[in-house]
Design a protein around this motif. Sequence first.
Motif, PDB file in Angstrom:
ATOM      1  N   SER A 141      29.045  54.925  52.743  1.00 14.25           N
ATOM      2  CA  SER A 141      30.385  54.331  52.758  1.00 14.25           C
ATOM      3  C   SER A 141      30.841  54.107  51.332  1.00 14.25           C
ATOM      4  N   LEU A 142      32.141  53.982  51.155  1.00 12.55           N
ATOM      5  CA  LEU A 142      32.727  53.760  49.833  1.00 12.55           C
ATOM      6  C   LEU A 142      33.462  52.437  49.849  1.00 12.55           C
ATOM      7  N   GLN A 143      33.119  51.570  48.885  1.00  9.57           N
ATOM      8  CA  GLN A 143      33.778  50.272  48.742  1.00  9.57           C
ATOM      9  C   GLN A 143      34.470  50.238  47.376  1.00  9.57           C
ATOM     10  N   LEU A 144      35.740  49.887  47.358  1.00 12.67           N
ATOM     11  CA  LEU A 144      36.518  49.851  46.122  1.00 12.67           C
ATOM     12  C   LEU A 144      36.955  48.424  45.831  1.00 12.67           C
ATOM     13  N   ILE A 145      36.693  47.974  44.608  1.00  9.34           N
ATOM     14  CA  ILE A 145      37.126  46.636  44.172  1.00  9.34           C
ATOM     15  C   ILE A 145      38.421  46.813  43.399  1.00  9.34           C
ATOM     16  N   GLU A 146      39.526  46.430  44.023  1.00  9.55           N
ATOM     17  CA  GLU A 146      40.852  46.680  43.455  1.00  9.55           C
ATOM     18  C   GLU A 146      41.805  45.560  43.857  1.00  9.55           C
ATOM     19  N   ILE A 147      42.518  44.995  42.891  1.00  5.93           N
ATOM     20  CA  ILE A 147      43.467  43.929  43.186  1.00  5.93           C
ATOM     21  C   ILE A 147      44.910  44.413  43.177  1.00  5.93           C
ATOM     22  N   SER A 148      45.139  45.623  42.682  1.00  9.40           N
ATOM     23  CA  SER A 148      46.509  46.113  42.555  1.00  9.40           C
ATOM     24  C   SER A 148      46.970  46.802  43.837  1.00  9.40           C
ATOM     25  N   PRO A 149      48.046  46.335  44.459  1.00  8.35           N
ATOM     26  CA  PRO A 149      48.560  47.006  45.656  1.00  8.35           C
ATOM     27  C   PRO A 149      49.094  48.407  45.354  1.00  8.35           C
ATOM     28  N   LEU A 151      47.991  50.521  42.902  1.00  9.89           N
ATOM     29  CA  LEU A 151      46.879  51.439  42.674  1.00  9.89           C
ATOM     30  C   LEU A 151      46.079  51.684  43.947  1.00  9.89           C
ATOM     31  N   SER A 152      45.935  50.675  44.801  1.00  9.07           N
ATOM     32  CA  SER A 152      45.192  50.885  46.049  1.00  9.07           C
ATOM     33  C   SER A 152      45.909  51.894  46.945  1.00  9.07           C
ATOM     34  N   ASP A 153      47.225  51.888  46.930  1.00  8.50           N
ATOM     35  CA  ASP A 153      47.985  52.893  47.697  1.00  8.50           C
ATOM     36  C   ASP A 153      47.766  54.295  47.127  1.00  8.50           C
ATOM     37  N   ILE A 154      47.741  54.403  45.803  1.00  2.00           N
ATOM     38  CA  ILE A 154      47.496  55.694  45.162  1.00  2.00           C
ATOM     39  C   ILE A 154      46.091  56.191  45.495  1.00  2.00           C
ATOM     40  N   GLN A 155      45.127  55.290  45.459  1.00  2.00           N
ATOM     41  CA  GLN A 155      43.741  55.647  45.792  1.00  2.00           C
ATOM     42  C   GLN A 155      43.630  56.112  47.241  1.00  2.00           C
ATOM     43  N   ALA A 156      44.286  55.388  48.147  1.00  6.71           N
ATOM     44  CA  ALA A 156      44.213  55.743  49.565  1.00  6.71           C
ATOM     45  C   ALA A 156      44.833  57.113  49.824  1.00  6.71           C
ATOM     46  N   LYS A 157      45.915  57.401  49.135  1.00  3.50           N
ATOM     47  CA  LYS A 157      46.581  58.697  49.317  1.00  3.50           C
ATOM     48  C   LYS A 157      45.689  59.844  48.871  1.00  3.50           C
ATOM     49  N   LEU A 158      44.920  59.620  47.798  1.00  4.08           N
ATOM     50  CA  LEU A 158      44.029  60.662  47.296  1.00  4.08           C
ATOM     51  C   LEU A 158      42.775  60.795  48.147  1.00  4.08           C
ATOM     52  N   LEU A 159      42.195  59.666  48.553  1.00  2.47           N
ATOM     53  CA  LEU A 159      40.874  59.687  49.165  1.00  2.47           C
ATOM     54  C   LEU A 159      40.885  59.873  50.674  1.00  2.47           C
ATOM     55  N   CYS A 160      41.907  59.375  51.353  1.00  3.67           N
ATOM     56  CA  CYS A 160      41.829  59.222  52.808  1.00  3.67           C
ATOM     57  C   CYS A 160      42.751  60.175  53.562  1.00  3.67           C
ATOM     58  N   GLN A 161      42.282  60.567  54.728  1.00  3.45           N
ATOM     59  CA  GLN A 161      43.137  61.297  55.654  1.00  3.45           C
ATOM     60  C   GLN A 161      43.970  60.341  56.490  1.00  3.45           C
ATOM     61  N   GLY A 175      40.142  52.909  55.423  1.00  8.17           N
ATOM     62  CA  GLY A 175      40.498  54.297  55.639  1.00  8.17           C
ATOM     63  C   GLY A 175      39.266  55.139  55.882  1.00  8.17           C
ATOM     64  N   ILE A 176      39.493  56.431  56.036  1.00  8.53           N
ATOM     65  CA  ILE A 176      38.402  57.368  56.221  1.00  8.53           C
ATOM     66  C   ILE A 176      38.721  58.637  55.452  1.00  8.53           C
ATOM     67  N   THR A 177      37.733  59.150  54.722  1.00  5.49           N
ATOM     68  CA  THR A 177      37.958  60.320  53.879  1.00  5.49           C
ATOM     69  C   THR A 177      37.980  61.592  54.722  1.00  5.49           C
ATOM     70  N   HIS A 178      38.268  62.715  54.084  1.00  7.93           N
ATOM     71  CA  HIS A 178      38.292  64.006  54.768  1.00  7.93           C
ATOM     72  C   HIS A 178      36.893  64.442  55.200  1.00  7.93           C
ATOM     73  N   ASP A 179      35.859  63.800  54.613  1.00  7.59           N
ATOM     74  CA  ASP A 179      34.472  64.054  55.022  1.00  7.59           C
ATOM     75  C   ASP A 179      33.954  62.952  55.930  1.00  7.59           C
ATOM     76  N   ASP A 180      34.885  62.171  56.506  1.00  8.08           N
ATOM     77  CA  ASP A 180      34.550  61.111  57.469  1.00  8.08           C
ATOM     78  C   ASP A 180      33.708  59.990  56.863  1.00  8.08           C
ATOM     79  N   VAL A 181      33.904  59.717  55.581  1.00  9.53           N
ATOM     80  CA  VAL A 181      33.248  58.579  54.940  1.00  9.53           C
ATOM     81  C   VAL A 181      34.178  57.370  55.035  1.00  9.53           C
ATOM     82  N   PRO A 182      33.716  56.260  55.612  1.00  7.54           N
ATOM     83  CA  PRO A 182      34.579  55.074  55.683  1.00  7.54           C
ATOM     84  C   PRO A 182      34.808  54.466  54.300  1.00  7.54           C
TER      85      PRO A 182
END
Length: 419
Positions: A141-149, A151-161, A175-182
């Motif tokens: 699983s991938l856990q991200l420590i992020e306080i910026s709304p 940047l978190s949206d940008i990260q989700a758009k890149l990482l998640c389906q 979210g869940i990545t294209h390789d089904d990683v939560p």
Amino acid sequence: MFLHQLKPAKFRVIYFKGIRNIHSVKKKVMRDENYIAKHIYQKIKAKGPISVAEYMKQVLTNSVAGYYMRKDMFGESGDFITSPEITQMFGEMIAVWFLNEWQKMGSPKPFQIVELGPGRGTLSNDILKVFAHFKCLHKCSLQLIEISPILSDIQAKLLCQANFSDDNAVAYKRGITHDDVPVQWYRQLSDIPNQFTLFIAHEFFDALPIHKFHKKYNGYKEVLIDIDLSNPKSNEYKFKYVLARNHTPMSQLLVKANETREHIEISPDSILIYRQICERINLSGGIALVCDYGHDGTGTDTFRAFKDHKQVDPLERPGSADLTADVDFGQIKNVAKRGWRHHNNGSDHSKKLPAEDGPRVQVQESGGEHKKQETAGESDRVLQIPGGRGQDGREVQVLRPLPETVRKIFDRCPIIGFS
């Protein structure tokens, strides 16, 4: 007859349609570029000069107009470029390193990858691609420590389906990545699950708030920030550095008795977060890699700001530029060298958690061949890594703490890049 011709049903439809149109009018929201400056000005006016740490917190993470909270500051159109944004090879090298060390420890599962301050999510994305290539994402699983709304949206758009948000939850985005990683987003490290963890913190600690101290004849006095009234007719919000008249609680708590530097910077947040990383490794196992601009307790005045890829005055137009200070690796390593409680074979043993500094990296504008330099009688590997804030030749260090319980493994198979 007259009442029947009114057709009240049709009347109600027209009425609600009119209301919907009124409330659907989009209003242009004007952003006050001086919001942070006004906020700090009023705070100082009400309570007196503030610490540099408080200034950094307001400038960088103010919930309304903080620098990290309202825009994407990466890339050529931003204020600085980090190594993962220049080439995917950086993230791939980090991933291969983690895979190598993780496999030495028996490839424990389940495991999680935790990135602190993931920027656009580029580094995590490159790491996941390498793990997927070697078919090592099972029970990951991938856990991200992020306080910026933003940047978190940008990260989700890149990482998640797919992803969804819940601002009231501890994990405020999932979210869940294209390789089904939560993937889960947290605002603080203490909220992530306890399990075997691969920690990565790249250019994270240098953005944490610092307290600054200056040596005087009667000891160290804390450097504070006050209102600059040198030009009372000016409509601009100006600030200046001042020295505290008396010893502050932080100067008494943080400055060591044997300190000799004329100027020192200490980040309590860095100490706390690094301690949390070490404690989690002791508790659940893991590997950590910290890459940042820093020094081994020799740095002095490194507090600076960057805007449009240029160094600017940190007190000018607060909220418009990134604030940073070199990481005191000597300070945070002292945290890891203190006694830690380990649960080993069912009993408690007081151990030391060793943490040695890794390869020294000279930041240059363009890459080059690997070179070697002599440091304290030892030959260290020097990597040419482009990018980072400022391109000013500051030294990047790589730190990796390891628990005593796995020392035998790495005595037989030394850590790549640190021996």
